[in-house]
Design an enzyme around this catalytic site. Structure first.
Site, PDB file in Angstrom:
ATOM      1  N   ASP A  98     -10.611  12.903  11.287  1.00 26.02           N
ATOM      2  CA  ASP A  98     -10.278  12.667   9.884  1.00 26.02           C
ATOM      3  C   ASP A  98     -10.294  11.170   9.550  1.00 26.02           C
ATOM      4  OD1 ASP A  98      -9.662  13.556   7.344  1.00 26.02           O
ATOM      5  OD2 ASP A  98      -7.494  13.476   7.668  1.00 26.02           O
ATOM      6  N   GLY A 108       0.535   5.674   0.959  1.00 25.93           N
ATOM      7  CA  GLY A 108      -0.279   6.762   1.484  1.00 25.93           C
ATOM      8  C   GLY A 108       0.480   8.060   1.317  1.00 25.93           C
ATOM      9  N   GLY A 168       0.829  -1.201   0.000  1.00 25.04           N
ATOM     10  CA  GLY A 168       0.000   0.000   0.000  1.00 25.04           C
ATOM     11  C   GLY A 168       0.856   1.241   0.000  1.00 25.04           C
ATOM     12  N   LYS A 197       6.167   0.333   7.498  1.00 29.39           N
ATOM     13  CA  LYS A 197       5.907   1.606   6.799  1.00 29.39           C
ATOM     14  C   LYS A 197       7.158   2.459   6.849  1.00 29.39           C
ATOM     15  CE  LYS A 197       2.906   5.486   7.887  1.00 29.39           C
ATOM     16  NZ  LYS A 197       1.504   5.819   8.199  1.00 29.39           N
TER      17      LYS A 197
HETATM   18  N1  LIG Z   1      -0.645  -2.637   9.201  1.00 23.98           N
HETATM   19  C1  LIG Z   1      -1.105  -2.689   7.960  1.00 23.98           C
HETATM   20  N2  LIG Z   1      -1.626  -3.815   7.455  1.00 23.98           N
HETATM   21  C2  LIG Z   1      -2.104  -3.858   6.195  1.00 23.98           C
HETATM   22  N3  LIG Z   1      -2.101  -2.814   5.358  1.00 23.98           N
HETATM   23  C3  LIG Z   1      -1.590  -1.652   5.788  1.00 23.98           C
HETATM   24  C4  LIG Z   1      -1.070  -1.521   7.108  1.00 23.98           C
HETATM   25  N4  LIG Z   1      -0.621  -0.258   7.270  1.00 23.98           N
HETATM   26  C5  LIG Z   1      -0.862   0.360   6.106  1.00 23.98           C
HETATM   27  N5  LIG Z   1      -1.452  -0.456   5.202  1.00 23.98           N
HETATM   28  C6  LIG Z   1      -1.840  -0.132   3.814  1.00 23.98           C
HETATM   29  O1  LIG Z   1      -1.048   0.977   3.364  1.00 23.98           O
HETATM   30  C7  LIG Z   1      -1.877   2.115   3.110  1.00 23.98           C
HETATM   31  C8  LIG Z   1      -1.134   3.382   3.553  1.00 23.98           C
HETATM   32  O2  LIG Z   1      -0.862   3.312   4.947  1.00 23.98           O
HETATM   33  P1  LIG Z   1      -1.032   4.583   5.906  1.00 23.98           P
HETATM   34  O3  LIG Z   1      -0.561   4.210   7.256  1.00 23.98           O
HETATM   35  O4  LIG Z   1      -2.429   5.116   5.795  1.00 23.98           O
HETATM   36  O5  LIG Z   1      -0.004   5.582   5.222  1.00 23.98           O
HETATM   37  P2  LIG Z   1      -0.052   7.165   5.201  1.00 23.98           P
HETATM   38  O6  LIG Z   1       0.124   7.590   6.613  1.00 23.98           O
HETATM   39  O7  LIG Z   1       1.095   7.506   4.320  1.00 23.98           O
HETATM   40  O8  LIG Z   1      -1.394   7.556   4.643  1.00 23.98           O
HETATM   41  C9  LIG Z   1      -3.183   1.860   3.852  1.00 23.98           C
HETATM   42  O9  LIG Z   1      -4.281   2.499   3.214  1.00 23.98           O
HETATM   43  C10 LIG Z   1      -3.300   0.347   3.782  1.00 23.98           C
HETATM   44  O10 LIG Z   1      -3.847  -0.034   2.539  1.00 23.98           O
HETATM   45 MG   LIG Z   2      -3.269   6.888   5.203  1.00 24.56          MG
END
Ligand SMILES: Nc1ncnc2c1ncn2[C@@H]1O[C@H](COP(=O)(O)OP(=O)(O)O)[C@@H](O)[C@H]1O
Ligand SMILES: [Mg+2]
Length: 413
Positions: A165, A49, A47, A69
């Protein structure tokens, strides 16, 4: 049990004296390289973000899959820095089964001068809610997902954090229908005033009081849950505004122009705009969410379309003074079927120090602050591992490797 991997695993815990051979790099996507501890294997991008990529990986120490991440240069500007720092502080504070927890955090860089990236290791889930919303869900699944969102939100509220949010991309689920909230929303000082600023981020789920820059309370988050609930039924975003002003239009076209009492509580400049919009009568919830959108009623259960619509109509209320509270939502018949005291009223975390949100720093200061925080985390992890061992075995010198690894697992679970 881990003899073949002894070196990397042992050194993986010794992050205080990092050496380059504890890490290896993987290109997880074109132009995106992860430089991670060798204990994390089989990286796959899952994923992305606002802050960068997220990968799944297999953790040789915990012997399970995790999510990693990468925050690239989290100090590059004040917005990124505050967000990363806040996320890190809150993740350390909050422990609840419906909120993602941090298993580990590290940086491959040895000093603040070299510092560029932070890696956060979390429990791995299967999908985010955007993917799940598209599926045909029955009442049991819908109500269970909503229940877990409410439990997670309630726990954040207990730490003094109103999310403001919540959106499907920041909520993750497993195939067994368990759910966790991924992020911690807007800092209190975030600029959310009603203005012509074009959208940069998704705001479809933000409550009217946040969009209009009014005072808000806990049930600002109920609005977001209502939007997600409505989207599960319709299969499309409920209030899909093309910009901040259109967002408001989409809300009043469906729900009707709010009362004068609500208008009087707006800031004069905002009131001027809002009061001069054409007036909309709005629609009944039976029209907005007709029977055909709902799954078949469960036999011998309170999980019916009528009950679901009743809850939705109490969540999607423009005026927060008339909107249902988190507590009331948890006690609504559509949700209460899942009620478990230990989940709803888990021990409150320490209260979040909002001074983090007020802090203004230069890039260099943010860099130092975030580096210190990650180093502190790395040190703490080592101390926990050794502390546990000394407590149990008397001396750290003869620590058998397997024991240490087991302690590490216990500690990080
Ligand atoms: N622990 C996790 N398990 C599975 N998928 C995850 C997890 N953390 C993030 N993702 C995937 O990655 C995407 C981006 O993560 P996120 O933490 O929202 O990043 P950002 O803070 O950059 O928005 C999420 O929408 C999800 O699809
Ligand atoms: Mg996010």
């Amino acid at each position: 049990m881990f003899a073949a991997n002894a070196t990397p695993i042992m050194s993986g815990a010794h992050v205080g004296n990092k050496s380059d051979d504890e890490f290896y790099s993987v290109e997880v996507a074109p132009d995106s390289v992860f430089l991670v501890l060798k204990r994390y294997q089989n990286l796959r991008s899952i994923g992305s973000g606002a802050q960068g990529f997220v990968c799944s990986a297999f953790d040789l120490i915990l012997q399970k899959n995790v999510a990693i991440k990468k925050l690239s240069k989290p100090f590059q500007n004040a917005t990124h820095a505050k967000r990363a720092y806040r996320e890190f502080c809150i993740m350390n504070l909050v422990h609840h089964k419906n909120i993602i927890s941090l298993l580990n955090a590290f940086t491959p860089q040895k000093s603040v001068d070299e510092f560029t990236d932070v890696y956060l290791v979390m429990e791995l889930m299967d999908a985010n809610l955007c993917q799940v919303i598209q599926m045909e869900l029955d009442h049991e699944r819908i109500s269970y997902l909503l229940y877990q969102m409410l439990c997670g939100i309630k726990h954040l509220h207990a730490a003094g954090i109103i999310h403001r949010d919540l959106k499907p991309s920041n909520i993750v689920v497993k195939s067994d229908c368990t759910l966790k909230i991924l992020d911690f929303g807007l800092a209190r000082t975030a600029n959310s005033n009603f203005s012509m600023t074009p959208y940069v981020v998704t705001r479809y789920y933000r409550s009217p009081e946040i969009i209009l820059g009014m005072p808000y309370k806990d049930n600002a988050d109920i609005w977001s849950v209502g939007c997600i609930f409505g989207e599960m039924l319709r299969g499309t975003v409920v209030f899909q505004g093309s910009d901040q002003i259109d967002q408001w239009n989409k809300i009043i076209e469906q729900l009707g122009t709010p009362s004068n009492d609500f208008m009087e509580r707006l800031l004069p400049s905002v009131r001027n705009y809002v009061a001069n919009r054409p007036r909309f009568p709005g629609f009944e919830f039976e029209r907005l969410f007709p029977d055909i959108l709902f799954p078949a009623d469960c036999r011998q259960s309170q999980l019916t379309a009528a009950s679901a619509r009743d809850l939705l109509s109490k969540m999607l209320v423009i005026d927060p003074l008339h909107r249902i509270s988190v507590e009331q939502a948890l006690n609504h018949p559509y949700i209460k079927v899942w009620y478990d005291e230990s989940e709803v009223n888990a021990p409150a975390p320490k209260v979040y120090d909002h001074s983090v949100d007020e802090q203004e720093h230069t890039i260099e200061e943010w860099k130092q602050l975030i580096f210190d925080e990650v180093s502190r985390y790395e040190q703490l992890a080592i101390q926990k591992v050794f502390g546990l061992f000394v407590q149990e075995n008397g001396s750290a010198d003869q620590m058998p490797q397997q024991n240490m690894q087991e302690n590490a697992s216990k500690n990080q679970n």
